[in-house]
Motif scaffolding. Structure first.
Motif, short mmCIF file in Angstrom:
data_model
loop_
_atom_site.label_atom_id
_atom_site.label_comp_id
_atom_site.label_asym_id
_atom_site.label_seq_id
_atom_site.Cartn_x
_atom_site.Cartn_y
_atom_site.Cartn_z
N MET A 40 0.94 -1.27 0.18
CA MET A 40 0.08 -0.07 -0.11
C MET A 40 0.91 1.40 0.17
N ASP A 41 0.49 2.13 -0.86
CA ASP A 41 1.12 3.61 -0.82
C ASP A 41 0.12 4.64 -0.82
N PRO A 42 -0.36 5.19 0.31
CA PRO A 42 -1.44 6.14 0.36
C PRO A 42 -1.24 7.36 -0.37
N PHE A 43 -0.04 7.56 -1.01
CA PHE A 43 0.30 8.85 -1.76
C PHE A 43 -0.08 8.35 -3.34
N LYS A 44 -0.40 7.24 -3.70
CA LYS A 44 -0.71 6.76 -4.75
C LYS A 44 -2.25 6.49 -4.99
N ARG A 45 -3.21 6.73 -3.98
CA ARG A 45 -4.40 6.15 -4.16
C ARG A 45 -5.28 6.67 -5.33
N LEU A 46 -5.98 5.76 -5.94
CA LEU A 46 -6.81 5.86 -7.12
C LEU A 46 -6.24 6.70 -8.57
N ARG A 47 -4.70 6.19 -8.69
CA ARG A 47 -4.13 6.96 -9.51
C ARG A 47 -4.67 6.10 -10.80
N PRO A 48 -4.42 6.85 -12.13
CA PRO A 48 -4.94 6.33 -13.39
C PRO A 48 -3.93 5.14 -13.93
N PRO A 49 -4.22 4.45 -15.06
CA PRO A 49 -3.07 3.47 -15.23
C PRO A 49 -2.00 4.19 -15.86
N SER A 50 -0.81 3.71 -15.50
CA SER A 50 0.51 4.01 -16.13
C SER A 50 1.35 3.17 -16.19
N ALA A 51 2.82 3.31 -16.64
CA ALA A 51 3.69 2.36 -16.91
C ALA A 51 4.15 1.49 -15.57
N GLU A 52 4.17 2.06 -14.59
CA GLU A 52 4.27 1.56 -13.38
C GLU A 52 3.06 0.88 -12.76
N SER A 53 2.03 1.17 -12.98
CA SER A 53 0.74 0.32 -12.58
C SER A 53 -0.30 0.18 -13.65
N TRP A 54 -0.33 -0.77 -14.42
CA TRP A 54 -0.91 -0.96 -15.65
C TRP A 54 -2.57 -0.66 -15.49
N PHE A 55 -3.22 -0.95 -14.51
CA PHE A 55 -4.69 -0.71 -14.18
C PHE A 55 -4.78 0.30 -13.04
N GLY A 56 -3.67 1.10 -12.79
CA GLY A 56 -3.84 2.00 -11.82
C GLY A 56 -4.12 1.40 -10.27
N SER A 57 -4.51 2.30 -9.61
CA SER A 57 -4.51 1.71 -8.03
C SER A 57 -5.90 1.98 -7.36
N ASP A 58 -6.09 1.18 -6.23
CA ASP A 58 -7.32 1.31 -5.64
C ASP A 58 -7.30 2.67 -4.64
N ASN A 59 -8.36 2.27 -3.92
CA ASN A 59 -8.57 3.39 -2.70
C ASN A 59 -7.57 3.49 -1.67
N LEU A 60 -6.78 2.45 -1.36
CA LEU A 60 -5.61 2.34 -0.56
C LEU A 60 -4.18 2.32 -1.14
N GLY A 61 -4.17 2.51 -2.36
CA GLY A 61 -2.84 2.62 -3.10
C GLY A 61 -2.11 1.69 -3.31
N ARG A 62 -3.08 0.14 -3.59
CA ARG A 62 -2.78 -0.92 -4.13
C ARG A 62 -2.77 -1.30 -5.47
N ASP A 63 -1.85 -1.90 -6.03
CA ASP A 63 -1.85 -2.09 -7.60
C ASP A 63 -3.08 -2.97 -8.01
N VAL A 64 -3.82 -2.23 -8.90
CA VAL A 64 -4.98 -3.26 -9.25
C VAL A 64 -4.74 -4.11 -10.21
N PHE A 65 -3.49 -4.06 -11.02
CA PHE A 65 -3.13 -5.18 -11.80
C PHE A 65 -2.66 -6.40 -11.09
N ALA A 66 -2.03 -6.30 -10.42
CA ALA A 66 -1.36 -7.33 -9.23
C ALA A 66 -2.36 -7.99 -8.37
#
Length: 293
Positions: free
Chosen positions: A58-84
Motif C-alpha cells: 500500500m502507498d497512500p500517496f498513490k491512491r486512485l491513480r490512473p493507469p501508467s507504466a508503473e501500474s497498468w490498471f492504476g491503483s485502488d483507494n488504498l494505493g494498491r496495484d489493481v493489476f497485481a
C-alpha cells in the motif's frame, strides 16, 4: 528394434498427434477454445508472483491513480496495484472453483452410484438431496460461514455441499440406465462381486456426464465465491479476490473505473472459459452429435 526404425516410428507419431489436435479443432473447436483459455488463466495465476508484483503493498500517496507504466490498471483507494490484485485474484477464484467442483463431483459420484444401485439407500439419500436442493446456495453458504468464520477451506465446503445434490442425481440417473444392460447382468450372473461390477462396468459410464457437470459446478462456484466475497463473507479482506475488489471499489467507479472493470472482466473471462469447456465436452460426449457427423 534398430535405431533407424525407432527414429522412423517417432517421426511417424508426431504427424499423428498433430492430426489428432487438428481433428479436435475441426470437430470440437469449443473444447479447444475453452480449454485453451482455462489453461492460459491457470498459467497466469500460477506464475503471478513472477511478474505481477506485491498485491498487498500500500502507498497512500498513490491512491486512485490512473493507469501508467508503473501500474497498468492504476491503483485502488488504498494505493494498491489493481493489476497485481487482479492477477492474484485469479488464484482464489480458480482454486475455489476447481476444489469445489472436485469435492462436489466426488461426493455426488459416491452418493449417486450407491443410490442408483442400492434401492434402500436410494430412498433415504434422494430425500436428503431434495432437501439440500431446496435451500438457496448463497443462503446455505452464508449460514455455514457464519458458524465458523471466513476462510478458504470452509468456503470450498460451503459451496460444494449445495452443488453435490445436482451431481448425485445426474450420476444416479446414469447408473439406473446402465445397471439393466446385458453386460452388467452377465457380470453378476458370472459371479462377479458388487464392488468389481461397480468399478469396472458402472463407474466408467458415469465419467462423461460427470465431467460436463463438474464444469458447470466449477463456473457456478466461481460466481458464488465472488458473490460471497462481495457480501463480505468469503475469503478474508486481506486476501485479494475479485469479489472483495469489486465490493471495495464500487464507491469509486466514476473516479477509477478500472478498479471494478479489471476484476469484473477477469471473472467474466474465467466463467466463459469454463462454460465453453463444459459445452464442448457435452457436445463431444453426446451420441446424437456423433451421429450427425
Amino acid at each position: 528394434m534398430t535405431l533407424p526404425s525407432a527414429t522412423h516410428a517417432i517421426t511417424q507419431n508426431i504427424p499423428s498427434r498433430r492430426s489428432g489436435l487438428g481433428r479436435l479443432a475441426r470437430r470440437h473447436p469449443v473444447v479447444l477454445i475453452g480449454g485453451g483459455l482455462l489453461i492460459g488463466l491457470i498459467i497466469v495465476a500460477v506464475t503471478a508472483p513472477v511478474f505481477a508484483g506485491d498485491p498487498a503493498a500500500m502507498d497512500p500517496f498513490k491512491r486512485l491513480r490512473p493507469p501508467s507504466a508503473e501500474s497498468w490498471f492504476g491503483s485502488d483507494n488504498l494505493g494498491r496495484d489493481v493489476f497485481a490484485r487482479t492477477i492474484f485474484g485469479a488464484r482464489i477464484s480458480l482454486l475455489v472453483g476447481l476444489l469445489s467442483a472436485a469435492c462436489a463431483a466426488l461426493g455426488g459420484l459416491v452418493i449417486g452410484v450407491l443410490a442408483g444401485y442400492i434401492r434402500a439407500f436410494d430412498n433415504i439419500m434422494m430425500r436428503v438431496m431434495d432437501g439440500l436442493m431446496s435451500i438457496p446456495t448463497i443462503l446455505l453458504a452464508i449460514a455455514l460461514i457464519s458458524l465458523t468464520g471466513p476462510g478458504l477451506g470452509i468456503l470450498v465446503i460451503a459451496i460444494a455441499i449445495p452443488e453435490t445434490p445436482a451431481v448425485a442425481r445426474l450420476v444416479r440417473s446414469v447408473v439406473l440406465s446402465v445397471r439393466e444392460r446385458p453386460y452388467v447382468e452377465a457380470a453378476l450372473c458370472g459371479g462377479a462381486r458388487l464392488p468389481k461390477v461397480l468399478w469396472r462396468h458402472i463407474l466408467p459410464s458415469t465419467i462423461p456426464a460427470l465431467m460436463v457437470q463438474s464444469a458447470t459446478v466449477c463456473a457456478s462456484a466461481i460466481l458464488t465465491e465472488a458473490a460471497l466475497s462481495f457480501l463480505g463473507v468469503g475469503v478474508p479482506p486481506e486476501i485479494p479476490s475479485w469479489g472483495n475488489m469489486i465490493a471495495n471499489s464500487r464507491l469509486y467507479l466514476a473516479i477509477a473505473p478500472l478498479t471494478i472493470f479489471a476484476p469484473g472482466i477477469g471473472l467474466a473471462v474465467t466463467v466463459l472459459a469454463v462454460n465453453l469447456l463444459g459445452d464442448g465436452l457435452r457436445d463431444m460426449f453426446d451420441p446424437r452429435s456423433k451421429r450427425r457427423r
